[in-house]
Scaffold this motif. Structure first.
Motif: not given
Length: 121
Positions: A1-4, A25, A27-29, A43-45
């Motif tokens: 998942m990528a960051f918003d 970028k 680790m996904g964030g 963060s990626s979440d």
């Protein structure tokens, strides 16, 4: 998942009067910089976390902002970044207030030593 990316755009818009926002970028964030100073991570979440330190921890604690933690290899790793208060997501003044705390912590952080290449050894 990528960051918003929408959140990144909002942060950039809100902190624009404070300086130039850039990101890298990871680790996904993404790591966020204001005029070259690390001050936050996405963060990626979808979370936004501001840099903190011993000098600002009491402020973050008083606001109830939890410390960033992630599970790595079966262990919980913690970094001194604090979850952004809910108010920053719809109030540009609040975003600038909390981002300024992150920038100040980033400026107080010790400078990282430059990496020495294997060839230079």
């Amino acid at each position: 998942m990528a960051f918003d990316a929408g959140l990144l755009d909002w942060v950039a818009e809100a902190v624009e009067p404070m300086g130039n926002l850039t990101h890298r970028k990871m680790m996904g964030g993404a790591t966020l910089y204001l005029d070259g100073t690390v001050f936050a991570i996405l963060s990626s979440d979808g979370g936004l976390w501001f840099k903190a330190d011993g000098e600002s921890d009491a402020i973050w604690d008083a606001a109830g902002c939890e410390r960033f933690a992630v599970e790595m290899n079966g262990r919980i790793a913690s970094m001194n970044y604090r979850r952004a208060p809910d108010e920053v997501f719809d109030d540009a003044d609040a975003m600038r207030h909390w981002a300024a705390l992150g920038v100040e912590a980033g400026r107080r952080a010790p400078a990282k030593k430059p990496k020495v290449s294997r060839r230079a050894r």
